[in-house]
Design a protein around this motif. Structure first.
Motif, short mmCIF file in Angstrom:
data_model
loop_
_atom_site.label_atom_id
_atom_site.label_comp_id
_atom_site.label_asym_id
_atom_site.label_seq_id
_atom_site.Cartn_x
_atom_site.Cartn_y
_atom_site.Cartn_z
N ASP A 118 71.93 2.04 32.16
CA ASP A 118 71.94 1.83 33.61
C ASP A 118 70.93 2.71 34.35
O ASP A 118 70.85 2.66 35.56
CB ASP A 118 73.35 2.08 34.18
N ARG A 119 70.19 3.51 33.62
CA ARG A 119 69.17 4.34 34.26
C ARG A 119 67.95 3.47 34.54
O ARG A 119 67.56 2.65 33.74
CB ARG A 119 68.77 5.50 33.35
N ALA A 120 67.38 3.65 35.72
CA ALA A 120 66.20 2.87 36.10
C ALA A 120 65.18 3.79 36.74
O ALA A 120 65.53 4.68 37.50
CB ALA A 120 66.59 1.76 37.08
N GLN A 121 63.94 3.58 36.40
CA GLN A 121 62.84 4.33 36.99
C GLN A 121 63.02 5.84 36.81
O GLN A 121 62.64 6.64 37.66
CB GLN A 121 62.68 3.96 38.47
N GLY A 122 63.68 6.22 35.70
CA GLY A 122 63.84 7.63 35.38
C GLY A 122 64.99 8.35 36.07
O GLY A 122 65.14 9.56 35.93
N LEU B 42 66.40 4.28 49.62
CA LEU B 42 67.79 4.17 49.18
C LEU B 42 67.84 4.14 47.66
O LEU B 42 67.03 3.48 47.02
CB LEU B 42 68.41 2.89 49.74
N ALA B 43 68.81 4.85 47.12
CA ALA B 43 69.13 4.77 45.69
C ALA B 43 70.64 4.73 45.56
O ALA B 43 71.36 5.39 46.32
CB ALA B 43 68.55 5.97 44.93
N ILE B 44 71.12 3.95 44.60
CA ILE B 44 72.56 3.80 44.39
C ILE B 44 72.87 3.86 42.91
O ILE B 44 72.10 3.35 42.08
CB ILE B 44 73.10 2.49 45.01
N PHE B 45 74.02 4.46 42.58
CA PHE B 45 74.45 4.61 41.20
C PHE B 45 75.96 4.40 41.12
O PHE B 45 76.71 5.02 41.87
CB PHE B 45 74.11 6.02 40.69
N VAL B 46 76.40 3.51 40.24
CA VAL B 46 77.82 3.24 40.03
C VAL B 46 78.08 3.30 38.52
O VAL B 46 77.34 2.69 37.74
CB VAL B 46 78.22 1.85 40.60
N LEU B 47 79.11 4.04 38.13
CA LEU B 47 79.46 4.11 36.71
C LEU B 47 79.73 2.71 36.16
O LEU B 47 80.30 1.86 36.86
CB LEU B 47 80.70 5.00 36.50
N SER B 48 79.35 2.48 34.92
CA SER B 48 79.43 1.14 34.34
C SER B 48 80.84 0.56 34.38
O SER B 48 81.01 -0.64 34.59
CB SER B 48 78.88 1.13 32.91
#
Length: 174
Positions: free
Chosen positions: A52-56, A104-110
């Motif tokens: 789920d990591r994107a663009q580092g 904006l950046a968003i992160f949600v646990l799988s």
């Protein structure tokens, strides 16, 4: 590069704090984040699925996560976290750029993806931004990330540049 934003504002978004029920029936609390959330965010990001990591981002190693969060939780940034039963399960941030906009950046646990938490988190972050007077927000998303692109379009983002590896999208809040 001059970033293009839509001419018309997208509308009003809900500001934090708020509580929602996701599609799995879980009670999710959405609230502003600050430096006191640092340890919980480190723990959340240590659990983050590498796929789920994107663009580092988010970084993978704990020391890199700590350095990254120092920047993300700085005073001129805006952050919202999502929690379930006391544990952080999502985080969204607005970071100023050099041209009067915010990225904006968003992160949600799988384990919490696909349940509507991402949409609620983005809308709540945009509401937080509106309450702080932010007018323009943009993001980049990998071209093949159809679920994320659909989420961003649903809340009002429009494609502003699609000539790169990533697709750039923008929204006007005011």
């Amino acid at each position: 590069m001059t970033r293009r934003y839509p001419d018309e504002p997208a509308g009003t978004f809900p500001a934090p704090p708020r509580q929602v029920t996701d599609r799995e029936g879980r009670s999710i609390q959405l609230r502003r984040a600050d430096a006191t959330d640092r340890t919980a965010l480190i723990e959340m990001y240590k659990q983050f699925d590498p796929a789920d990591r994107a663009q580092g981002i988010p970084p993978a190693r704990e020391t890199a996560i700590e350095r990254w969060l120092e920047n993300i939780l700085d005073t001129d940034r805006y952050n919202v976290v999502a929690s379930h039963e006391g544990d952080l399960v999502g985080h969204a941030t607005l970071v100023p750029d050099d041209d009067d906009g915010y990225e904006l950046a968003i992160f949600v646990l799988s384990a919490y993806q696909g349940a509507g938490i991402g949409t609620e988190l983005v809308e709540t972050l945009l509401g937080h931004g509106q309450s702080e007077g932010i007018e323009q927000v943009w993001l980049t998303v990998e071209r093949w990330n159809d679920p994320a692109i659909a989420l961003y379009r649903k809340v009002g983002f429009e494609t502003s540049n699609s000539e790169r590896f990533e697709q750039e999208m923008a929204i006007r809040l005011a």
